[in-house]
Design a protein around this motif. Structure first.
Motif, PDB file in Angstrom:
ATOM      1  N   LEU A   1      40.804  43.049  52.878  1.00 56.90           N
ATOM      2  CA  LEU A   1      39.929  41.977  52.418  1.00 56.90           C
ATOM      3  C   LEU A   1      40.746  40.750  52.047  1.00 56.90           C
ATOM      4  O   LEU A   1      41.871  40.869  51.535  1.00 56.90           O
ATOM      5  N   LEU A   2      40.182  39.565  52.321  1.00 59.08           N
ATOM      6  CA  LEU A   2      40.771  38.335  51.827  1.00 59.08           C
ATOM      7  C   LEU A   2      40.439  38.176  50.344  1.00 59.08           C
ATOM      8  O   LEU A   2      39.505  38.788  49.823  1.00 59.08           O
ATOM      9  N   PHE A   3      41.169  37.311  49.681  1.00 59.06           N
ATOM     10  CA  PHE A   3      40.956  37.131  48.248  1.00 59.06           C
ATOM     11  C   PHE A   3      39.530  36.684  47.953  1.00 59.06           C
ATOM     12  O   PHE A   3      38.894  37.167  47.009  1.00 59.06           O
ATOM     13  N   ASN A   4      38.994  35.771  48.764  1.00 61.57           N
ATOM     14  CA  ASN A   4      37.634  35.287  48.535  1.00 61.57           C
ATOM     15  C   ASN A   4      36.580  36.346  48.814  1.00 61.57           C
ATOM     16  O   ASN A   4      35.427  36.209  48.398  1.00 61.57           O
ATOM     17  N   ASP A   5      36.947  37.414  49.552  1.00 60.48           N
ATOM     18  CA  ASP A   5      36.001  38.493  49.820  1.00 60.48           C
ATOM     19  C   ASP A   5      35.842  39.428  48.627  1.00 60.48           C
ATOM     20  O   ASP A   5      34.902  40.222  48.586  1.00 60.48           O
ATOM     21  N   LEU A   6      36.764  39.341  47.670  1.00 55.07           N
ATOM     22  CA  LEU A   6      36.686  40.181  46.480  1.00 55.07           C
ATOM     23  C   LEU A   6      35.593  39.672  45.550  1.00 55.07           C
ATOM     24  O   LEU A   6      35.284  38.480  45.532  1.00 55.07           O
ATOM     25  N   THR A   7      35.009  40.550  44.793  1.00 53.88           N
ATOM     26  CA  THR A   7      34.036  40.131  43.785  1.00 53.88           C
ATOM     27  C   THR A   7      34.779  39.409  42.660  1.00 53.88           C
ATOM     28  O   THR A   7      36.002  39.505  42.536  1.00 53.88           O
ATOM     29  N   SER A   8      34.023  38.666  41.845  1.00 53.52           N
ATOM     30  CA  SER A   8      34.656  37.941  40.742  1.00 53.52           C
ATOM     31  C   SER A   8      35.361  38.902  39.783  1.00 53.52           C
ATOM     32  O   SER A   8      36.422  38.589  39.231  1.00 53.52           O
ATOM     33  N   LYS A   9      34.791  40.072  39.580  1.00 48.36           N
ATOM     34  CA  LYS A   9      35.408  41.077  38.716  1.00 48.36           C
ATOM     35  C   LYS A   9      36.714  41.577  39.317  1.00 48.36           C
ATOM     36  O   LYS A   9      37.717  41.760  38.615  1.00 48.36           O
ATOM     37  N   GLN A  10      36.727  41.801  40.631  1.00 49.28           N
ATOM     38  CA  GLN A  10      37.942  42.255  41.305  1.00 49.28           C
ATOM     39  C   GLN A  10      39.018  41.166  41.282  1.00 49.28           C
ATOM     40  O   GLN A  10      40.203  41.464  41.110  1.00 49.28           O
ATOM     41  N   GLN A  11      38.599  39.917  41.483  1.00 45.82           N
ATOM     42  CA  GLN A  11      39.554  38.811  41.426  1.00 45.82           C
ATOM     43  C   GLN A  11      40.197  38.712  40.047  1.00 45.82           C
ATOM     44  O   GLN A  11      41.420  38.529  39.930  1.00 45.82           O
ATOM     45  N   LEU A  12      39.380  38.824  39.011  1.00 42.73           N
ATOM     46  CA  LEU A  12      39.906  38.759  37.647  1.00 42.73           C
ATOM     47  C   LEU A  12      40.853  39.919  37.366  1.00 42.73           C
ATOM     48  O   LEU A  12      41.913  39.731  36.746  1.00 42.73           O
ATOM     49  N   LYS A  13      40.504  41.102  37.817  1.00 41.53           N
ATOM     50  CA  LYS A  13      41.362  42.273  37.617  1.00 41.53           C
ATOM     51  C   LYS A  13      42.697  42.096  38.335  1.00 41.53           C
ATOM     52  O   LYS A  13      43.760  42.447  37.791  1.00 41.53           O
ATOM     53  N   LEU A  14      42.658  41.543  39.532  1.00 39.47           N
ATOM     54  CA  LEU A  14      43.882  41.307  40.291  1.00 39.47           C
ATOM     55  C   LEU A  14      44.776  40.286  39.588  1.00 39.47           C
ATOM     56  O   LEU A  14      45.987  40.494  39.452  1.00 39.47           O
ATOM     57  N   LYS A  15      44.167  39.181  39.123  1.00 38.81           N
ATOM     58  CA  LYS A  15      44.936  38.159  38.422  1.00 38.81           C
ATOM     59  C   LYS A  15      45.575  38.720  37.155  1.00 38.81           C
ATOM     60  O   LYS A  15      46.755  38.469  36.877  1.00 38.81           O
ATOM     61  N   ASN A  16      44.815  39.485  36.384  1.00 37.87           N
ATOM     62  CA  ASN A  16      45.350  40.056  35.151  1.00 37.87           C
ATOM     63  C   ASN A  16      46.496  41.017  35.434  1.00 37.87           C
ATOM     64  O   ASN A  16      47.461  41.089  34.662  1.00 37.87           O
ATOM     65  N   ALA A  17      46.389  41.746  36.540  1.00 35.79           N
ATOM     66  CA  ALA A  17      47.475  42.660  36.912  1.00 35.79           C
ATOM     67  C   ALA A  17      48.752  41.887  37.240  1.00 35.79           C
ATOM     68  O   ALA A  17      49.852  42.277  36.841  1.00 35.79           O
ATOM     69  N   ILE A  18      48.588  40.749  37.956  1.00 34.30           N
ATOM     70  CA  ILE A  18      49.751  39.927  38.299  1.00 34.30           C
ATOM     71  C   ILE A  18      50.309  39.261  37.051  1.00 34.30           C
ATOM     72  O   ILE A  18      51.532  39.198  36.848  1.00 34.30           O
ATOM     73  N   TYR A  19      49.417  38.744  36.179  1.00 35.18           N
ATOM     74  CA  TYR A  19      49.873  38.147  34.924  1.00 35.18           C
ATOM     75  C   TYR A  19      50.670  39.151  34.103  1.00 35.18           C
ATOM     76  O   TYR A  19      51.743  38.842  33.572  1.00 35.18           O
ATOM     77  N   GLY A  20      50.131  40.358  33.992  1.00 34.72           N
ATOM     78  CA  GLY A  20      50.801  41.385  33.195  1.00 34.72           C
ATOM     79  C   GLY A  20      52.158  41.754  33.751  1.00 34.72           C
ATOM     80  O   GLY A  20      53.134  41.906  33.001  1.00 34.72           O
ATOM     81  N   ARG A  21      52.246  41.883  35.075  1.00 36.43           N
ATOM     82  CA  ARG A  21      53.525  42.247  35.685  1.00 36.43           C
ATOM     83  C   ARG A  21      54.545  41.127  35.536  1.00 36.43           C
ATOM     84  O   ARG A  21      55.711  41.378  35.218  1.00 36.43           O
ATOM     85  N   SER A  22      54.121  39.868  35.735  1.00 31.86           N
ATOM     86  CA  SER A  22      55.058  38.745  35.599  1.00 31.86           C
ATOM     87  C   SER A  22      55.526  38.611  34.155  1.00 31.86           C
ATOM     88  O   SER A  22      56.681  38.263  33.904  1.00 31.86           O
ATOM     89  N   TRP A  23      54.620  38.890  33.192  1.00 38.45           N
ATOM     90  CA  TRP A  23      55.028  38.827  31.787  1.00 38.45           C
ATOM     91  C   TRP A  23      56.096  39.878  31.486  1.00 38.45           C
ATOM     92  O   TRP A  23      57.043  39.613  30.747  1.00 38.45           O
TER      93      TRP A  23
END
Length: 229
Positions: free
Chosen positions: A157-179
Motif C-alpha cells: 500500500l502507498l502511504f495515502n492508501d493507509l487509514t488515518s489511524k494507520q498513518q498516525l500509528k506509522l508516524k508514531n513508530a518512526i518518531y519513537g524509533r528516531s527518538w
C-alpha cells in the motif's frame, strides 16, 4: 482608562505589554523554583543570603522573556502594515520578528541580558526545534514521496492508501524509533565530552554531572555520612 483597553488604536501596544507581562510571570515561576532547588542542593549557609542569587536569577530570566515578547510583538505588528510586508505575510513577519528579537535579546550583541540564561533558553528551544523540524520533514516525505508499506495481509500500500489511524500509528513508530537513536547519541556524546573536555559543557550541566557521577572522589566515615543524613 477603560476606553484605552477597547480602543483599536492602542490594541497593538496593549498586546505587546500583555506578552511582556506574561513573560515576567512565566519566567519568574520557572526560574524561581529551579534556582531555589539548585541553591538548596549545592550551597550551604544561612537561608536568607542564599535567597539573593535566587531572586536575581528569577529577575534576569523574567527580563529576558519579557523583553523578547515585547520586541517580537511590536516588530510583527509593524511588519504586517501595508507599507511593509502587508497582512498577507504574517509567517514571514513572525520569522523576521523572531530573528530581530533574538538579535537584541538572545544573541548577546548587547550586554543587557544575562548570557547564561539566554544560552539556556536558546539551547532548550534548539532541541525542541530540531525535533519539530524532523517531524515536519518526515511528514513532507511521506506525503510527497508516497513510500510503500505492507499491511498484516502482505498487501503493498502507498502511504495515502493507509487509514488515518494507520498513518498516525506509522508516524508514531518512526518518531519513537528516531527518538531512541537521538537519546542514545546525545547521552553517549555528553558522557564522552564530560570525560574528555568537560570545560566546554555548560557550567550547571557540568556541576550536576560532577555531583551525580564523580562519586569515586568521595569518602565516607559512616553510613550516615554515606546516605547524606
Amino acid at each position: 482608562m477603560s476606553s484605552i483597553l477597547t480602543n483599536p488604536l492602542y490594541r497593538p501596544l496593549l498586546e505587546a505589554l500583555r506578552s511582556a507581562r506574561n513573560g515576567i510571570v512565566y519566567g519568574g515561576k520557572i526560574r524561581f523554583s529551579h534556582a531555589l532547588v539548585i541553591n538548596l542542593l549545592y550551597r550551604s549557609g544561612p537561608i536568607l543570603p542564599r535567597l539573593k542569587p535566587v531572586l536575581k536569577a528569577t529577575k534576569n530570566h523574567a527580563e529576558v522573556l519579557a523583553a523578547f515578547a515585547m520586541i517580537y510583538k511590536i516588530a510583527v505588528k509593524l511588519l504586517i502594515q501595508p507599507t511593509l510586508l502587508g497582512p498577507g505575510n504574517t509567517r514571514l513577519a513572525k520569522f523576521i520578528g523572531g530573528a530581530f528579537g533574538a538579535w537584541i535579546v538572545y544573541s548577546q550583541h548587547f550586554p543587557y541580558f544575562h548570557p547564561g540564561i539566554t544560552h539556556q533558553i536558546t539551547l532548550y528551544c534548539y532541541s525542541r526545534v530540531s525535533l519539530a523540524v524532523g517531524k515536519i520533514l518526515l511528514d513532507y516525505y511521506l506525503q510527497s514521496r508516497q513510500p510503500m508499506f505492507r499491511n498484516s495481509k502482505g498487501d503493498v500500500l502507498l502511504f495515502n492508501d493507509l487509514t488515518s489511524k494507520q498513518q498516525l500509528k506509522l508516524k508514531n513508530a518512526i518518531y519513537g524509533r528516531s527518538w531512541k537513536y537521538f537519546a542514545v547519541l546525545v547521552w553517549a556524546l555528553v558522557m564522552f565530552i564530560y570525560d574528555y573536555q568537560p570545560q566546554y559543557l555548560q557550567s550547571s550541566l557540568r556541576h550536576s554531572m560532577a555531583y551525580i557521577y564523580d562519586v569515586e572522589l568521595d569518602s565516607w566515615s559512616s553510613w550516615w555520612e554515606f546516605l547524606g543524613i
